[in-house]
Design an enzyme around this catalytic site. Structure first.
Site, PDB file in Angstrom:
ATOM      1  CG  ASP A 185      77.738  27.149 102.689  1.00 50.64           C
ATOM      2  OD1 ASP A 185      77.742  28.041 101.832  1.00 50.64           O
ATOM      3  OD2 ASP A 185      76.988  27.147 103.690  1.00 50.64           O
ATOM      4  CB  ILE A 186      80.658  29.529 106.702  1.00 49.88           C
ATOM      5  CG1 ILE A 186      82.138  29.555 106.309  1.00 49.88           C
ATOM      6  CG2 ILE A 186      80.500  29.884 108.180  1.00 49.88           C
ATOM      7  CD1 ILE A 186      82.792  30.916 106.450  1.00 49.88           C
ATOM      8  CG  ASN A 193      77.703  38.665 107.457  1.00 49.57           C
ATOM      9  OD1 ASN A 193      78.762  38.904 108.025  1.00 49.57           O
ATOM     10  ND2 ASN A 193      77.651  38.271 106.200  1.00 49.57           N
ATOM     11  CG  ASP A 202      84.094  41.548 105.542  1.00 48.72           C
ATOM     12  OD1 ASP A 202      83.254  40.804 104.994  1.00 48.72           O
ATOM     13  OD2 ASP A 202      84.176  42.773 105.327  1.00 48.72           O
ATOM     14  CD  GLU A 229      77.401  31.999 102.590  1.00 47.59           C
ATOM     15  OE1 GLU A 229      76.251  31.564 102.724  1.00 47.59           O
ATOM     16  OE2 GLU A 229      77.665  33.066 101.993  1.00 47.59           O
TER      17      GLU A 229
END
Length: 312
Positions: A185-186, A193, A202, A229
């Site tokens: 997971d980022i 964002n 993106d 993500e």
């Protein structure tokens, strides 16, 4: 036509003219000698070989593509011996060395005793049809590939992930080997964002996918976008220690990439949290349990401060 009209009389020459005016190529082989007793002159226009060069079935066999020969010859011999009409597609050699797709439609002729005495048939040039079929198949393959691909990042999507995981689980169960799964997971991606904008988000997803896919580069390893993500790695024939090494390699590669993340609560660079799980399917369980275990460990990594790997 009136009842007293004279019947039509069609001689052999007329039949021959009709046959030789068609695009199809007529032929006849006598089964006793296995020699051509006739082949239409159209054969020379199509392949370049003169009709007189078609003497025995060996000429037919030798002028067939080597990749098609065994399949077609075996099939035609078996069907002919059994007296069964049949069709066969193959590539026929031209005198210039190129090939043309041919469809042979074969009919078995019998004598008054019911014994097969000859084969008669027509050769059809189906090259254009084959080109259309191959184009259609290529398009179908491309569509199938797209249906298994994440549209944004280009890696596998959840559909392919589930399919591969099920397949690798069955394979590991048969072989008694370990199967590992990594959930990634980022960190603080919503903040990314909000700070940089969704287009930049993106691009970040694409860069992370590329970095991770090249870091886990074995042919059977699969990287997929799990959702949002989150990404997942399927690692066949990999125990927990080796899977954690793969996770650390991915984490280090992302650190080296130094993707800025000024809004992160963890670092000024993009970081990831990972949960690593391993199972031996021969001992029981289902693929979903491996995902659940990796997801729990990912949650632990995030709760422990992010930018880390939890493997047990």
């Amino acid at each position: 036509m009136s009842d007293d009209a004279a019947p039509l009389s069609v001689d052999t020459a007329v039949y021959k003219t009709l046959l030789e005016s068609t695009q199809a190529i007529p032929w006849r082989i006598d089964l006793q000698t296995m020699r051509f007793s006739y082949i239409g002159p159209q054969i020379e226009r199509l392949l370049g070989w003169s009709p007189c060069s078609w003497v025995t079935v060996d000429d037919w066999v030798e002028r067939m593509h080597s990749e098609d020969r065994e399949r077609v010859v075996s099939f035609c011999i078996e069907q002919s011996r059994n007296g069964i009409d049949h069709e066969a597609d193959y590539r026929a050699l031209k005198t210039d060395g190129s090939y043309v797709w041919i469809r042979d439609v074969v009919h078995v002729l019998r004598n008054e005793a019911g014994e097969a005495e000859a084969l008669v048939g027509f050769m059809f040039d189906i090259s254009e049809r084959k080109k259309s079929e191959e184009k259609l198949m290529r398009l179908q393959r491309e569509l199938e590939e797209l249906s298994y691909q994440d549209g944004l990042t280009g890696v596998a999507n959840r559909r392919l992930l589930d399919s591969v995981l099920e397949s690798e689980w069955a394979s590991a169960k048969r072989a008694g080997q370990a199967l590992s799964f990594i959930m990634l997971d980022i960190d603080c991606f919503k903040l990314y964002n909000d700070y940089y904008g969704h287009l930049a988000g993106d691009d970040c997803l694409r860069r992370v996918a590329h970095i991770v896919s090249t870091s886990a580069a074995r042919p059977r390893d699969l990287l997929a976008r799990f959702g949002g993500e989150e990404f997942a790695l399927v690692l066949p024939e990999t125990d927990l220690e080796a899977a954690c090494q793969v996770a650390e390699r991915c984490r280090a590669a992302l650190c080296d990439a130094a993707i800025p993340h000024r809004a992160s609560d963890v670092s000024h660079l993009v970081t990831v949290s990972m949960g690593v799980a391993t199972a031996t399917p021969a001992e029981g369980g289902i693929p979903a349990s491996l995902i659940e275990q990796a997801d729990r460990r990912l949650y632990q990594a995030k709760q422990s401060g992010r930018d880390r790997i939890v493997g047990e």
